[in-house]
Design an enzyme around this catalytic site. Structure first.
Site, PDB file in Angstrom:
ATOM      1  N   SER A 149       0.804  -1.266   0.085  1.00 47.32           N
ATOM      2  CA  SER A 149       0.067  -0.001   0.030  1.00 47.32           C
ATOM      3  C   SER A 149       0.768   1.115  -0.257  1.00 47.32           C
ATOM      4  O   SER A 149       1.728   1.309  -1.076  1.00 47.32           O
ATOM      5  CB  SER A 149      -0.922  -0.110   1.348  1.00 47.32           C
ATOM      6  OG  SER A 149      -2.074   0.847   1.044  1.00 47.32           O
ATOM      7  N   ASP A 244     -10.078  -3.593  -5.601  1.00 50.16           N
ATOM      8  CA  ASP A 244      -9.080  -2.478  -5.109  1.00 50.16           C
ATOM      9  C   ASP A 244      -9.168  -1.250  -6.125  1.00 50.16           C
ATOM     10  O   ASP A 244      -8.712  -1.369  -7.280  1.00 50.16           O
ATOM     11  CB  ASP A 244      -7.764  -3.064  -4.799  1.00 50.16           C
ATOM     12  CG  ASP A 244      -7.014  -2.117  -3.873  1.00 50.16           C
ATOM     13  OD1 ASP A 244      -7.231  -0.981  -3.836  1.00 50.16           O
ATOM     14  OD2 ASP A 244      -6.028  -2.360  -3.604  1.00 50.16           O
ATOM     15  N   HIS A 274      -8.082  -4.633  -0.834  1.00 47.97           N
ATOM     16  CA  HIS A 274      -7.107  -4.255  -0.217  1.00 47.97           C
ATOM     17  C   HIS A 274      -6.797  -4.581   1.284  1.00 47.97           C
ATOM     18  O   HIS A 274      -7.678  -4.709   1.836  1.00 47.97           O
ATOM     19  CB  HIS A 274      -7.157  -2.581  -0.083  1.00 47.97           C
ATOM     20  CG  HIS A 274      -6.010  -1.953   0.067  1.00 47.97           C
ATOM     21  ND1 HIS A 274      -5.003  -1.503  -0.878  1.00 47.97           N
ATOM     22  CD2 HIS A 274      -5.382  -1.347   1.087  1.00 47.97           C
ATOM     23  CE1 HIS A 274      -4.040  -0.733  -0.716  1.00 47.97           C
ATOM     24  NE2 HIS A 274      -4.354  -0.678   0.624  1.00 47.97           N
TER      25      HIS A 274
END
Length: 308
Positions: A149, A244, A274
Site C-alpha cells: 500500500s 481495489d 486491499h
C-alpha cells in the site's frame, strides 16, 4: 460492482472481521483514534513470529528500524509498511516481516518512517531513503525493496531515486497493492470506488493528509507514476487485489517499466481486497498470494527472473 459474486465466503469473513476493529467510517475519527483502532485491528490479526527468527530494534541515523534475521543472510530486504502514510509502524506488520524472513532466509529491515499529518511529504520518503542508505552502510548486502500500500509507494520511490546513488545493487522490488499516483478519475478508481476496506474517498483523504496542501504534479518521490524516466529500474513484481481502487496503478507501472526496456510483471489477484496480507492465515486466495510474494522476493534476491 457485484462484490457478492466476485468475493468468496472466506474473504467476506475477513472483511467482516476487519470491520469489527476498523469500521468503514474510521476516516471520520480523529487521527489519534484512527491509529488506536488500526493498531487494535493489527493486533487482532497478528500471528506469532516463526521459530528461529530473531529481531533487533535499531536507529538508522535517526529512523527507527526493526531487523529480522534467521541464520546468516547475504541479502537485505527493506520493507515499508502500509497504512495510508498516517497509520502503522513496526508492530503493525511485524508478523509479515518475520514470515518473509523465515521463508526467504534474508535479513528484513522494517522502516518506521514518520507519519502524517504531523510530518507531511517528503518526510516519509526522506526517512525511507535514510534507512536504505544506513542499511547499505551497515550490512553491505545487495537489496530487495518491498512494501504494501503506502509502503509500496515508498519502495518504488526509493527504487527510482536510488539509480546511481547507492553502493549496493538493488536486485528487485516487490510492490504489494501499491498506491503509485494513478489517475483517480478513471479505471479501477471508478470501477472500485466503493470497494470493501478501501474506497476512492479513503484514498483522497489519505492524499490530503499526506500533502497538507496542493498535491505535487511532477514529483516521483510522491507518486512514482509521475516520473519522466523509467529506465534502469530493478526487476519489478507488482501484486494487486482485483477488488481495489488502486489495482490499475500496478498495471500502469509495469507497463511503464517494460516500455523503458526493464523487467516488470503484474500479478492481479482475483476476488481479493486491499489489505489482504492480514488474511493470509484464513483465506486460501490470500495465502496463495502471500506465497507468490515471498517467492518473488526470494527469487529477485538471487537474480532469478521467472516471469517471461
Amino acid at each position: 460492482m457485484d462484490y457478492e459474486r466476485l468475493i468468496d465466503e472466506e474473504t467476506w469473513a475477513f472483511i467482516k472481521r476487519t470491520a469489527e476493529s476498523y469500521p468503514d467510517d474510521a476516516v471520520d475519527l480523529s487521527i489519534e483514534d484512527q491509529r488506536r483502532v488500526y493498531d487494535k485491528m493489527c493486533q487482532d490479526f497478528r500471528q506469532p513470529r516463526p521459530a528461529g527468527v530473531e529481531t533487533l530494534d535499531r536507529s538508522a541515523n535517526g529512523v527507527a528500524v526493526r531487523i529480522y534475521t534467521a541464520g546468516d543472510p547475504t541479502r537485505t530486504v527493506i520493507y515499508f509498511h502500509g497504512g495510508g502514510f498516517i497509520l502503522g509502524g513496526l508492530d503493525s506488520h511485524d508478523d509479515v516481516c518475520a514470515e518473509i524472513c523465515a521463508q526467504t532466509g534474508y535479513r528484513i529491515v522494517a522502516v518506521d518512517y514518520r507519519l502524517c499529518p504531523e510530518h507531511v511529504h517528503p518526510i516519509q520518503f526522506q526517512d525511507s531513503w535514510t534507512a536504505v542508505e544506513w542499511a547499505v552502510h551497515e550490512f553491505g548486502d545487495p537489496l530487495v525493496l518491498a512494501g504494501d500500500s503506502a509502503g509500496g509507494n515508498l519502495a518504488a520511490a526509493v527504487a527510482h531515486y536510488a539509480r546511481g546513488r547507492l553502493k549496493a545493487p538493488v536486485l528487485g522490488q516487490v510492490l504489494i497493492y501499491p498506491g503509485l499516483g494513478g489517475d483517480t478519475s478513471r479505471g479501477s478508481y471508478v470501477e472500485h470506488a466503493h470497494a470493501p476496506l478501501l474506497s476512492r474517498d479513503d484514498i483522497l483523504f489519505y492524499e490530503t493528509m499526506r500533502c497538507a496542501g496542493e498535491v505535487p504534479k511532477s514529483d516521483p518521490t510522491f507518486a512514482p507514476l509521475l516520473d519522466a524516466d523509467f529506465s534502469d529500474l530493478p526487476p519489478t513484481v507488482v501484486v494487486t487485489a482485483d477488488c481495489d481502487p488502486l489495482r490499475d496503478d500496478g498495471s500502469a507501472y509495469c507497463d511503464k517499466v517494460t516500455a523503458a526496456g526493464g523487467q516488470a510483471y503484474w500479478i492481479n489477484e482475483p476476488g481479493l481486497v486491499h489489505g489482504y496480507l492480514r488474511a493470509r492465515t484464513t483465506v486460501k486466495r490470500a495465502a496463495d498470494s502471500f506465497e507468490r510474494i515471498s517467492v518473488a522476493i526470494e527469487a529477485l534476491g538471487q537474480g532469478i527472473w521467472s516471469y517471461d
